[in-house]
Write a protein that holds these residues in place. Structure first.
Motif, PDB file in Angstrom:
ATOM      1  N   GLU A  17       0.827  -1.197   0.000  1.00 24.39           N
ATOM      2  CA  GLU A  17       0.000   0.000   0.000  1.00 24.39           C
ATOM      3  C   GLU A  17       0.868   1.255   0.000  1.00 24.39           C
ATOM      4  O   GLU A  17       0.545   2.254  -0.665  1.00 24.39           O
ATOM      5  N   GLU A  18       1.979   1.205   0.732  1.00 26.55           N
ATOM      6  CA  GLU A  18       2.889   2.351   0.770  1.00 26.55           C
ATOM      7  C   GLU A  18       3.489   2.619  -0.611  1.00 26.55           C
ATOM      8  O   GLU A  18       3.599   3.780  -1.038  1.00 26.55           O
ATOM      9  N   ASP A  71       0.695   4.101  -2.789  1.00 28.43           N
ATOM     10  CA  ASP A  71       0.406   5.483  -2.389  1.00 28.43           C
ATOM     11  C   ASP A  71       1.457   6.436  -2.947  1.00 28.43           C
ATOM     12  O   ASP A  71       1.144   7.520  -3.440  1.00 28.43           O
ATOM     13  N   ASP A  75      -8.824   9.112  -2.453  1.00 30.90           N
ATOM     14  CA  ASP A  75      -7.550   8.883  -3.141  1.00 30.90           C
ATOM     15  C   ASP A  75      -7.687   8.002  -4.378  1.00 30.90           C
ATOM     16  O   ASP A  75      -6.735   7.326  -4.792  1.00 30.90           O
TER      17      ASP A  75
END
Length: 293
Positions: A209-210, A213, A231
């Protein structure tokens, strides 16, 4: 037989008709047990090993480069370990077996040896053989082009679909590189078209996820997408122009093999494939009819 010159749209039509025949080999229910029987332990191993096996027992760097937008760490988690469990030729034999069983189940025993399958297989094979004369700069395709052709009509069709799919895929990567589109920008902008969820692309390509993102933030900074309160990315005018250019360039880089069958051959192939694609869709095996591949 003289052929009319195919257009890039013809190339896309033929690819769209053939792509669903190849893709289920990675997620059809026949796959899990068959790959497990040769020691491949999980879906990631099935995918990376079976798709890269035509290139030989290559290392993770080569696989990640050829697959472009997959997390290299996800590749390293299974390659080269997969080759210690099953040699590439063993993996390829299993993949062919999965394709054979899947097509026999979905299309039916009568259909796999039917005249429409034979005609579709011959048309697709003609284009695929023309593609095999153009391997330069297409490493994943070239590996597949070096494999032996099967004998049975439904497997000839599957193999031809595979060759033309990888020919187009290598061309698409060339278009991405030429346009300066990074693997993460490719994923984020694809999701921003609205045709596929970003969460699916993240998981299927092995990114955290990081990582994703950060990829979204980078695409925003480059003016390719905007995001809403959740987002979720949407294409900007710049992003739409980029995606349109990439699709047009991919089509133009894919059209040459179809000169062997002409525009009418592409249309005939799509016509012949229509009932088979409906059968794949009914089984949840056509791209866009499942949440996972």
């Amino acid at each position: 037989m003289a052929h009319d010159a195919p257009s890039p749209d013809n190339a896309r039509t033929a690819w769209s008709a053939l792509e669903p025949v190849h893709v289920p080999v990675y997620f059809a229910h026949e796959a899990q047990a068959r790959y497990a029987s040769i020691g491949l332990e999980n879906p990631a191993m099935h995918y990376f090993a079976s798709r890269s096996a035509p290139m030989g027992a290559v290392g993770p760097g080569a696989v990640a480069a050829a697959f472009y937008n997959f997390n290299p760490q996800a590749v390293r988690a299974v390659i080269p370990h997969a080759w210690s469990l099953a040699a590439p030729e063993t993996v390829l034999a299993a993949r062919n077996d999965v394709a054979d069983r899947m097509l026999r189940r979905v299309l039916g025993e009568e259909a796999v040896d039917s005249d429409p399958v034979k005609e579709a297989a011959e048309i697709a094979r003609t284009a695929a053989l023309a593609a095999a004369e153009l391997p330069y700069g297409r490493p994943l395709f070239a590996g597949h082009a070096g494999l032996e052709w099967p004998d049975e009509p439904h497997m000839v069709l599957w193999h031809a679909a595979t060759l033309l799919r990888e020919f187009r895929g290598d061309g698409h990567i060339a278009a991405l590189v030429d346009a300066g589109v990074s693997p993460m920008d490719a994923l984020v902008s694809h999701a921003a078209t609205g045709s596929i969820k970003l969460s699916f692309l993240r998981k299927s390509r092995g990114w955290s996820e990081e990582d994703m993102d950060a990829g979204v933030r980078g695409a925003v900074e480059r003016g390719l997408v905007t995001t809403d309160e959740a987002d979720t990315p949407s294409l900007t005018d710049t992003g739409r122009t980029m995606r349109s250019h990439l699709e047009e360039r991919t089509d133009s880089l894919s059209v040459e093999p179809y000169a062997a069958i002409g525009g009418r051959g592409c249309e005939r192939l799509a016509e012949l494939m229509r009932p088979f694609l409906e059968a794949l869709k009914a089984e949840g095996l056509r791209p866009g009819t499942r949440n996972k591949r």
